[in-house]
Design a protein around this motif. Structure first.
Motif, mmCIF file in Angstrom:
data_model
loop_
_atom_site.group_PDB
_atom_site.id
_atom_site.type_symbol
_atom_site.label_atom_id
_atom_site.label_comp_id
_atom_site.label_asym_id
_atom_site.label_seq_id
_atom_site.Cartn_x
_atom_site.Cartn_y
_atom_site.Cartn_z
ATOM 1 N N SER A 34 30.054 31.735 37.746
ATOM 2 C CA SER A 34 31.461 31.184 38.313
ATOM 3 C C SER A 34 32.178 30.306 37.596
ATOM 4 N N ASN A 35 31.017 29.362 36.893
ATOM 5 C CA ASN A 35 31.784 28.157 36.075
ATOM 6 C C ASN A 35 32.332 28.926 34.504
ATOM 7 N N GLN A 36 31.450 29.925 34.096
ATOM 8 C CA GLN A 36 31.961 30.511 32.933
ATOM 9 C C GLN A 36 33.442 31.159 33.133
ATOM 10 N N LEU A 37 33.744 31.597 34.140
ATOM 11 C CA LEU A 37 35.198 32.174 34.473
ATOM 12 C C LEU A 37 36.062 31.108 34.484
ATOM 13 N N ILE A 38 35.715 30.073 35.367
ATOM 14 C CA ILE A 38 36.668 29.146 35.700
ATOM 15 C C ILE A 38 37.065 28.219 34.433
ATOM 16 N N ASP A 39 36.067 28.049 33.247
ATOM 17 C CA ASP A 39 36.094 27.508 32.063
ATOM 18 C C ASP A 39 37.318 28.618 31.089
ATOM 19 N N GLU A 40 37.439 29.594 31.621
ATOM 20 C CA GLU A 40 38.385 30.578 31.047
ATOM 21 C C GLU A 40 39.717 30.787 31.688
ATOM 22 N N ASN A 41 39.801 29.611 32.539
ATOM 23 C CA ASN A 41 41.347 29.623 33.421
ATOM 24 C C ASN A 41 41.846 30.779 33.938
ATOM 25 N N ILE A 42 40.995 31.612 34.587
ATOM 26 C CA ILE A 42 41.374 32.926 35.145
ATOM 27 C C ILE A 42 42.141 32.435 36.434
ATOM 28 N N ASP A 43 42.809 33.630 36.782
ATOM 29 C CA ASP A 43 43.550 33.578 37.926
ATOM 30 C C ASP A 43 42.906 34.332 39.328
ATOM 31 N N VAL A 44 42.266 35.563 38.581
ATOM 32 C CA VAL A 44 41.907 36.466 39.647
ATOM 33 C C VAL A 44 40.493 36.976 39.309
ATOM 34 N N ILE A 45 39.587 37.212 40.086
ATOM 35 C CA ILE A 45 38.203 38.026 39.947
ATOM 36 C C ILE A 45 38.473 39.354 40.764
ATOM 37 N N ILE A 46 37.897 40.261 40.268
ATOM 38 C CA ILE A 46 37.667 41.581 40.761
ATOM 39 C C ILE A 46 36.375 41.775 40.601
ATOM 40 N N THR A 47 35.429 42.217 41.684
ATOM 41 C CA THR A 47 34.159 42.314 41.694
ATOM 42 C C THR A 47 33.717 43.114 43.074
ATOM 43 N N GLY A 48 32.508 43.328 43.178
ATOM 44 C CA GLY A 48 31.925 43.922 44.236
ATOM 45 C C GLY A 48 31.712 42.953 45.473
ATOM 46 N N ASN A 49 30.951 41.881 45.222
ATOM 47 C CA ASN A 49 30.837 40.860 46.167
ATOM 48 C C ASN A 49 30.370 39.420 45.402
ATOM 49 N N LEU A 50 30.555 38.602 46.493
ATOM 50 C CA LEU A 50 30.122 37.085 45.788
ATOM 51 C C LEU A 50 29.079 36.734 46.496
ATOM 52 N N GLY A 51 28.099 35.991 46.018
ATOM 53 C CA GLY A 51 26.880 35.369 46.883
ATOM 54 C C GLY A 51 27.551 34.023 47.315
ATOM 55 N N PRO A 52 26.829 33.502 48.256
ATOM 56 C CA PRO A 52 27.329 32.131 48.773
ATOM 57 C C PRO A 52 27.759 30.989 47.715
ATOM 58 N N ASN A 53 26.709 31.001 46.796
ATOM 59 C CA ASN A 53 27.122 29.731 45.754
ATOM 60 C C ASN A 53 28.419 30.123 45.138
ATOM 61 N N ALA A 54 28.394 31.096 44.431
ATOM 62 C CA ALA A 54 29.598 31.702 43.677
ATOM 63 C C ALA A 54 30.929 31.717 44.594
ATOM 64 N N PHE A 55 30.772 32.111 45.860
ATOM 65 C CA PHE A 55 32.018 32.185 46.428
ATOM 66 C C PHE A 55 32.581 30.748 46.732
ATOM 67 N N LYS A 56 31.768 29.692 47.171
ATOM 68 C CA LYS A 56 32.040 28.350 47.263
ATOM 69 C C LYS A 56 32.742 27.890 46.001
ATOM 70 N N ILE A 57 32.074 27.650 44.751
ATOM 71 C CA ILE A 57 32.912 27.648 43.753
ATOM 72 C C ILE A 57 34.253 28.181 43.265
ATOM 73 N N ILE A 58 34.195 29.440 43.595
ATOM 74 C CA ILE A 58 35.596 30.469 43.308
ATOM 75 C C ILE A 58 36.445 29.724 44.350
ATOM 76 N N GLU A 59 36.270 29.784 45.547
ATOM 77 C CA GLU A 59 37.131 29.315 46.577
ATOM 78 C C GLU A 59 37.798 28.026 46.254
ATOM 79 N N LYS A 60 36.690 27.001 45.968
ATOM 80 C CA LYS A 60 37.271 25.603 45.739
ATOM 81 C C LYS A 60 38.153 25.376 44.516
ATOM 82 N N SER A 61 37.857 26.233 43.709
ATOM 83 C CA SER A 61 38.738 26.192 42.304
ATOM 84 C C SER A 61 40.292 26.945 42.435
ATOM 85 N N GLY A 62 40.412 27.455 43.637
ATOM 86 C CA GLY A 62 41.682 28.190 43.656
ATOM 87 C C GLY A 62 41.908 29.434 43.166
ATOM 88 N N VAL A 63 40.903 30.001 42.678
ATOM 89 C CA VAL A 63 40.747 31.399 42.079
ATOM 90 C C VAL A 63 40.804 32.289 43.142
#
Length: 120
Positions: free
Chosen positions: A55-84
């Protein structure tokens, strides 16, 4: 717009990897410039916290959207908080997954998947 896809390989004809924190690569597709940047997932071999690292690696790349299968609880929290925004997709060819996103055919991930602990 930058779209990050959890990927099993380095090209758009490879399959989307259903795993987020433990996928092999992330492909970052810049929809304005048409560039594709391929990153090796820093979290894939972590003994724990793979989703956090990814999650942190992608946020550092200033992405807008993630396409994946699913997000675990920790990744979900980070991604959601980042606004992605994150979207769920099956393990299809990456070019097809991006087209589905552009057509509004992917479901937004509104809650995390199950927790995973340690390397698998």
């Amino acid at each position: 717009m930058k779209i990050a896809v959890s990927a099993a390989g380095k090209t758009i004809v490879n399959l989307l990897d259903m795993r987020f924190g433990r996928c092999e690569y992330f492909q970052i597709h810049d929809t304005e410039g048409g560039e594709i940047k391929v990153l090796e997932n820093q979290g894939k071999n972590a003994s724990g916290g793979a989703g956090i690292s990814a999650s942190n690696q992608l946020i550092d790349e200033n992405i807008d959207v993630i396409i994946t299968g699913n997000l675990g609880p920790n990744a979900f929290k980070i991604i959601e908080k980042s606004g992605v925004k994150a979207y769920k997709c099956d393990g299809i060819v990456i070019a097809e997954a991006i087209e589905k996103y552009k057509k509004g055919e992917l479901e937004e991930i509104k809650m995390s998947g199950p927790a995973h602990h340690g390397a698998h």
